[in-house]
Structure formats: C-alpha cells, structure tokens
Design a protein around this motif. Structure first.
Motif, PDB file in Angstrom:
ATOM      1  N   UNK A  85      94.077  30.272   5.785  1.00 38.32           N
ATOM      2  CA  UNK A  85      92.725  30.838   5.726  1.00 38.32           C
ATOM      3  C   UNK A  85      91.695  29.766   6.081  1.00 38.32           C
ATOM      4  N   UNK A  86      90.596  30.164   6.707  1.00 37.96           N
ATOM      5  CA  UNK A  86      89.565  29.182   7.066  1.00 37.96           C
ATOM      6  C   UNK A  86      88.929  28.510   5.862  1.00 37.96           C
ATOM      7  N   UNK A  87      89.001  29.141   4.697  1.00 41.45           N
ATOM      8  CA  UNK A  87      88.416  28.550   3.492  1.00 41.45           C
ATOM      9  C   UNK A  87      89.041  27.211   3.113  1.00 41.45           C
ATOM     10  N   UNK A  88      90.242  26.932   3.636  1.00 42.05           N
ATOM     11  CA  UNK A  88      90.849  25.628   3.366  1.00 42.05           C
ATOM     12  C   UNK A  88      89.946  24.488   3.811  1.00 42.05           C
ATOM     13  N   UNK A  89      89.100  24.753   4.794  1.00 43.23           N
ATOM     14  CA  UNK A  89      88.171  23.733   5.263  1.00 43.23           C
ATOM     15  C   UNK A  89      87.114  23.349   4.246  1.00 43.23           C
ATOM     16  N   UNK A  90      87.038  24.062   3.116  1.00 44.78           N
ATOM     17  CA  UNK A  90      86.068  23.752   2.066  1.00 44.78           C
ATOM     18  C   UNK A  90      86.595  22.751   1.045  1.00 44.78           C
ATOM     19  N   UNK A 104     104.853  30.964   7.174  1.00 48.88           N
ATOM     20  CA  UNK A 104     103.465  31.226   7.513  1.00 48.88           C
ATOM     21  C   UNK A 104     103.340  31.613   8.981  1.00 48.88           C
ATOM     22  N   UNK A 105     102.427  32.514   9.269  1.00 47.03           N
ATOM     23  CA  UNK A 105     102.239  33.021  10.629  1.00 47.03           C
ATOM     24  C   UNK A 105     100.763  32.894  11.008  1.00 47.03           C
ATOM     25  N   UNK A 106     100.479  33.229  12.275  1.00 48.43           N
ATOM     26  CA  UNK A 106      99.096  33.211  12.732  1.00 48.43           C
ATOM     27  C   UNK A 106      98.655  31.815  13.125  1.00 48.43           C
ATOM     28  N   UNK A 107      97.364  31.656  13.409  1.00 51.15           N
ATOM     29  CA  UNK A 107      96.859  30.391  13.937  1.00 51.15           C
ATOM     30  C   UNK A 107      96.595  29.352  12.850  1.00 51.15           C
ATOM     31  N   UNK A 108      96.466  28.104  13.291  1.00 50.43           N
ATOM     32  CA  UNK A 108      95.974  27.034  12.432  1.00 50.43           C
ATOM     33  C   UNK A 108      94.452  27.126  12.438  1.00 50.43           C
ATOM     34  N   UNK A 109      93.822  27.349  11.297  1.00 49.26           N
ATOM     35  CA  UNK A 109      92.358  27.507  11.299  1.00 49.26           C
ATOM     36  C   UNK A 109      91.660  26.245  11.803  1.00 49.26           C
ATOM     37  N   UNK A 110      90.695  26.425  12.672  1.00 49.51           N
ATOM     38  CA  UNK A 110      89.947  25.277  13.199  1.00 49.51           C
ATOM     39  C   UNK A 110      89.178  24.578  12.088  1.00 49.51           C
ATOM     40  N   UNK A 111      88.910  25.296  10.995  1.00 50.84           N
ATOM     41  CA  UNK A 111      88.149  24.726   9.884  1.00 50.84           C
ATOM     42  C   UNK A 111      88.879  23.579   9.196  1.00 50.84           C
ATOM     43  N   UNK A 112      90.201  23.463   9.383  1.00 55.53           N
ATOM     44  CA  UNK A 112      90.932  22.337   8.812  1.00 55.53           C
ATOM     45  C   UNK A 112      90.380  21.023   9.380  1.00 55.53           C
ATOM     46  N   UNK A 113      89.773  21.085  10.543  1.00 56.64           N
ATOM     47  CA  UNK A 113      89.151  19.901  11.129  1.00 56.64           C
ATOM     48  C   UNK A 113      87.970  19.365  10.333  1.00 56.64           C
ATOM     49  N   UNK A 114      87.532  20.074   9.298  1.00 59.98           N
ATOM     50  CA  UNK A 114      86.440  19.593   8.444  1.00 59.98           C
ATOM     51  C   UNK A 114      86.938  18.695   7.316  1.00 59.98           C
ATOM     52  N   UNK A 115      88.253  18.564   7.154  1.00 58.99           N
ATOM     53  CA  UNK A 115      88.813  17.831   6.016  1.00 58.99           C
ATOM     54  C   UNK A 115      88.844  16.335   6.328  1.00 58.99           C
ATOM     55  N   UNK A 116      87.684  15.697   6.246  1.00 65.25           N
ATOM     56  CA  UNK A 116      87.536  14.313   6.699  1.00 65.25           C
ATOM     57  C   UNK A 116      88.362  13.312   5.895  1.00 65.25           C
ATOM     58  N   UNK A 133      94.312  23.250  17.215  1.00 62.47           N
ATOM     59  CA  UNK A 133      92.845  23.201  17.283  1.00 62.47           C
ATOM     60  C   UNK A 133      92.345  21.810  17.687  1.00 62.47           C
ATOM     61  N   UNK A 134      91.505  21.722  18.700  1.00 59.52           N
ATOM     62  CA  UNK A 134      90.902  20.424  19.036  1.00 59.52           C
ATOM     63  C   UNK A 134      90.117  19.825  17.877  1.00 59.52           C
ATOM     64  N   UNK A 135      89.671  20.658  16.941  1.00 56.05           N
ATOM     65  CA  UNK A 135      88.892  20.166  15.803  1.00 56.05           C
ATOM     66  C   UNK A 135      89.683  19.195  14.931  1.00 56.05           C
ATOM     67  N   UNK A 136      91.020  19.189  15.045  1.00 55.60           N
ATOM     68  CA  UNK A 136      91.807  18.232  14.269  1.00 55.60           C
ATOM     69  C   UNK A 136      91.483  16.793  14.670  1.00 55.60           C
ATOM     70  N   UNK A 137      90.842  16.620  15.813  1.00 52.42           N
ATOM     71  CA  UNK A 137      90.448  15.283  16.246  1.00 52.42           C
ATOM     72  C   UNK A 137      89.351  14.692  15.362  1.00 52.42           C
ATOM     73  N   UNK A 138      88.750  15.503  14.495  1.00 46.58           N
ATOM     74  CA  UNK A 138      87.724  15.011  13.568  1.00 46.58           C
ATOM     75  C   UNK A 138      88.321  14.371  12.321  1.00 46.58           C
ATOM     76  N   UNK A 139      89.647  14.446  12.170  1.00 52.29           N
ATOM     77  CA  UNK A 139      90.311  13.941  10.963  1.00 52.29           C
ATOM     78  C   UNK A 139      90.558  12.442  11.115  1.00 52.29           C
ATOM     79  N   UNK A 140      89.511  11.666  10.956  1.00 57.89           N
ATOM     80  CA  UNK A 140      89.568  10.246  11.290  1.00 57.89           C
ATOM     81  C   UNK A 140      90.494   9.438  10.383  1.00 57.89           C
ATOM     82  N   UNK A 141      90.843   9.964   9.210  1.00 65.30           N
ATOM     83  CA  UNK A 141      91.741   9.258   8.291  1.00 65.30           C
ATOM     84  C   UNK A 141      93.184   9.735   8.385  1.00 65.30           C
TER      85      UNK A 141
END
Length: 217
Positions: A85-90, A104-116, A133-141
């Motif tokens: 679920x996209x809420x994981x990004x919270x 688990x099925x379906x896509x990897x939510x792009x919101x996971x890229x918010x988990x700095x 998701x290209x947003x995973x590139x935000x996971x600098x750690x």
C-alpha cells in the motif's frame, strides 16, 4: 419567583461523551493498519495489529526506537498475500522493510521512495509486477535492495546508480529489459545480480548498445 440555574445534565453528557471517544492511532499505526487491511493473513501473524491503540510499538513484528517511532517491519515468510500500500511511505523513520518470501502481488508503491531512513528493502520471492519505481533512487541510506524472484518488468531505472550507500542489489529472476547500468554504485555489482532476466542485455560497458535505446521493452 425564585430562579434556578440551568441543569448541568447536558454539560455532563457532553464531557462524558468526549471522554468516551476512542483514541485514534498515530500516522504510523494508520499506515501499518492500511497494510493489514490490504493483505490476507491465513496464519494470523497480524492479529495483534489493533487500530485502537495509541501507537503500534506493542504490535508483533514491529520494532520501534526509544521515541516510539517504527524502525523495522519484519514479515518475511509470513504467508501474506495481497498488495503493498502507498501508506507505507508514511513510515518516516523505517530502516528495515522485510516482506520477502510471501505471495504479494501488484506494483511496488512509488511512495516507498519517501523512506529516507531505509537501510534494507527486501521484497524478494513474491509475485510483484510492474516496473522498479525510479523513486527508490531517493533512498540515500539504502544498503540492501533485494527484489529478485518476482515478475517485475521494464528497465532498471538509471537513477538507482546514484545510490552511493548501496552494497547489495539483486534483481535476478524477473522480466526486466534494456541494458544493465554500470555507472556510479552499479560499477561494483556482478552480472549475478541481474541474471535470469531473458530480455535484459549485457552491461553498457560492453559497448553493444546505449542504455536509453537498448533492449526490447
């Protein structure tokens, strides 16, 4: 004629009704409960995830720090099925997201890229589909990115090469296409990390084809 003050009963009822309003979970509890609602849990491993609690730090498979912030979610090999679920990004302070070896099925939510704060993202051996998701590139750690054994498609996002902390990447056994980036952090990974993707061509350094134009996707 004597006058009397208005009855106190309405005020008492108002105060009492407010005291009886249940305490709602914090945003992290909301995020985790959204995951619980989205999956099937035949072994009841999420049974302790009670949305009426103040915070989720007493729930099984959830680890918190001293400030009661969720830092780990350990649900590997739990026989869960359904969607992420996209809420994981919270989960702002999450460091380990361990959901490997489920159904688990379906896509990897792009919101996971918010988990700095994320250090490890382990979603291997599920049935996830869609692109990385290209947003995973935000996971600098991020140190560990294991997505192998799914049904992911599309190209490997070139943005991931800027993840300087990445020690392990495994996207083998998917249906990725294009070419394998070799710049940045990807220069240290062997072809084993990318094997068994029939439509994925060799590393860019081999000079066969440019990343932007290469492969059949």
């Amino acid at each position: 004629m004597a006058t009397f003050p208005p009855p106190l009963l309405p005020l008492a009822v108002f105060v009492l009704s407010n005291l009886l309003v249940p305490i709602t979970p914090n945003s992290e509890g909301d995020a985790l409960y959204a995951l619980r609602r989205s999956v099937k849990d035949p072994n009841n491993v999420l049974q302790s995830w009670d949305p009426t609690l103040v915070d989720p730090c007493t729930w099984f498979h959830v680890t918190c720090d001293s400030a009661n912030r969720v830092t780990r979610l350990d649900l590997g090999n739990a026989k869960l099925s359904g969607n992420l679920v996209p809420e994981l990004g919270n989960l702002d302070h999450l460091q380990y997201l361990e959901l490997y070896m489920n159904e688990l099925v379906g896509p990897i939510p792009k919101e996971i890229g918010r988990l700095k704060s994320l250090i490890s993202l382990d979603l291997y051996h599920n049935n996830l589909t869609g692109p990385i998701p290209p947003s995973l590139s935000n996971l600098s750690n991020l140190n560990f990115l294991r997505l192998n054994g799914n049904r992911l498609t599309g190209k490997i996002p070139r943005q991931l090469t800027k993840l300087g902390s990445l020690k392990i990447i495994d996207v083998s056994d998917n249906d990725l296409c294009g070419t394998i980036p070799i710049s940045g952090s990807f220069s240290k990974f062997s072809e084993e990390s990318f094997k068994n993707n029939p439509r994925l061509e060799g590393p860019e350094l081999m000079g066969f084809v440019r990343y932007e134009n290469g492969g059949t996707c």
